[in-house]
Design an enzyme around this catalytic site. Structure first.
Site, mmCIF file in Angstrom:
data_model
loop_
_atom_site.group_PDB
_atom_site.id
_atom_site.type_symbol
_atom_site.label_atom_id
_atom_site.label_comp_id
_atom_site.label_asym_id
_atom_site.label_seq_id
_atom_site.Cartn_x
_atom_site.Cartn_y
_atom_site.Cartn_z
ATOM 1 N N HIS A 163 0.815 -1.224 0.000
ATOM 2 C CA HIS A 163 0.000 0.000 0.000
ATOM 3 C C HIS A 163 0.847 1.272 0.000
ATOM 4 O O HIS A 163 0.296 2.371 -0.099
ATOM 5 C CB HIS A 163 -0.915 0.030 1.228
ATOM 6 N N ASP A 197 -2.628 -10.690 -2.390
ATOM 7 C CA ASP A 197 -3.225 -10.259 -1.125
ATOM 8 C C ASP A 197 -4.672 -9.851 -1.404
ATOM 9 O O ASP A 197 -5.010 -9.441 -2.513
ATOM 10 C CB ASP A 197 -2.430 -9.076 -0.572
ATOM 11 N N ASP A 283 -4.878 -13.184 3.313
ATOM 12 C CA ASP A 283 -6.139 -12.652 3.830
ATOM 13 C C ASP A 283 -7.315 -12.828 2.877
ATOM 14 O O ASP A 283 -8.434 -12.449 3.200
ATOM 15 C CB ASP A 283 -5.999 -11.182 4.281
HETATM 16 ZN ZN LIG Z 1 -4.413 -7.328 2.704
#
Ligand SMILES: [Zn+2]
Length: 344
Positions: A163, A197, A283
């Site tokens: 991110h 992810d 996740d």
């Molecule tokens: Zn994540």
């Protein structure tokens, strides 16, 4: 079960465990430890390489001087010296004066409320960046020397990185680990980055949006970070069709995920990269990430097999996992066993 015809190399940090002072449940090291354990269990003869302490080269390869200085300052602060307030996102409309304190810059350089520049987090970010750059260098050397075909390098990176943007961090990410590895590898060939992810790899996308030598692909749940990750983001004017976002509807299971994975693999194959960087998080498992995606552990085995089927020299970074989950270790094991099965 070491019957795999590969040389696997670990670029391991001396201390991959980074604790988050105020939100300890958000940055569990389980993603790193489980990934490392699964990797070693699958490739017991894997070499272990410890990167040297880095200068700033790794971080500066994708981040601004000012932002790197901010993180370095954070790494030098005495533990517990500052009680970090909840960040205010520094919108231009809000800011009247230039930040004068570390806390003010903390607000300036993070785009959300939960990311923290504690000494441990900053130290981990600097080490992860160094490990990613040096791991990428080792991968390129290995490929050049043809000592392994194909090769798989794991960099157990913490805090996560996908991110983090060139000039600001967020989403608990300080330095863009996968992007740092891809930047280094791109010196000797085209690179594809695949991000599995659950959340969009918005930082990696931002780094390479106008770079035609790197293809960035992200399979993620619709949502975070809300202002990026849409299918129409296909690359900047200097690099059309080198960014592929595959957002999936909330609650999607593997029946929806699997075709997106095939689309991603086909796009990577068409790009004909010399290297692959894989941003690996777990996740997307139904137990994790607020259940936005609903994969089962066995699906991570399929992911490992299918991605290994590209037969590309690969560097893996670790993302996600913002809590303790039973499924992490099992998903990691299935992933690398699937990989090994395909390369056997
Ligand atoms: Zn994540």
């Amino acid at each position: 079960m070491n019957t795999v015809d590969v040389t696997a190399v670990i670029a391991e940090m001396t201390d991959p465990y980074v604790e988050h002072q105020e939100f300890p449940d958000l940055v569990y090291p389980t993603s790193v430890t489980a990934t490392l354990a699964a990797y070693r269990g699958t490739f017991p003869t894997a070499k272990r390489l410890v990167p040297e302490e880095d200068d700033e080269t790794a971080a500066l390869s994708v981040h601004s001087r000012e932002y790197v200085d901010f993180v370095r300052d954070g790494s030098r602060r005495p533990e517990g010296a500052t009680k970090f307030p909840l960040n205010v996102v520094a919108l231009p409309e809000l800011r009247v004066s230039e930040p004068r304190t570390f806390e003010g810059r903390h607000t300036q350089y993070f785009f959300d409320e939960v990311t923290r520049a504690t000494p441990a987090v900053c130290e981990g970010a600097l080490r992860s960046a160094a490990a990613c750059r040096q791991g990428a260098g080792w991968l390129a050397d290995t490929v050049a020397a043809r000592t392994a075909d194909p090769a798989l390098i794991l960099v157990p990176s913490r805090p996560p990185g996908h991110h983090a943007l060139p000039t600001v961090g967020g989403g608990l990410c300080l330095f863009a680990n996968a992007a740092i590895a891809a930047r280094e590898l791109s010196r000797s060939g085209r690179v594809a980055v695949l991000d599995i992810d659950q959340d969009h790899g918005n930082g990696t996308q931002a780094v390479f949006y106008d770079d035609p030598s790197v293809l960035t692909v992200s399979i993620h749940a619709e949502g975070w970070p809300h202002v990026a990750g849409f299918a129409e983001e296909t690359g900047g004017s200097g690099a059309p069709h080198t960014n592929l976002n595959l957002p999936l509807p909330t609650g999607s299971g593997f029946d929806v995920y699997a075709p997106a994975l095939e689309t991603a693999l086909e796009a990577i194959g068409r790009f004909e990269p010399r290297y692959l960087v894989l941003a690996l998080g777990y996740d997307a498992h139904r137990e994790q990430g607020f259940g936005l995606l609903r994969l089962e552990v066995e699906h991570f085995g399929v992911l490992g097999r299918r991605i290994a089927g590209l037969r590309l020299p690969t560097l893996v970074t670790t993302e996600g996992c913002y809590g303790y989950y039973e499924s992490t270790a099992e998903a990691a094991t299935r992933f690398f066993e699937g990989w090994a099965e395909r390369w056997r």
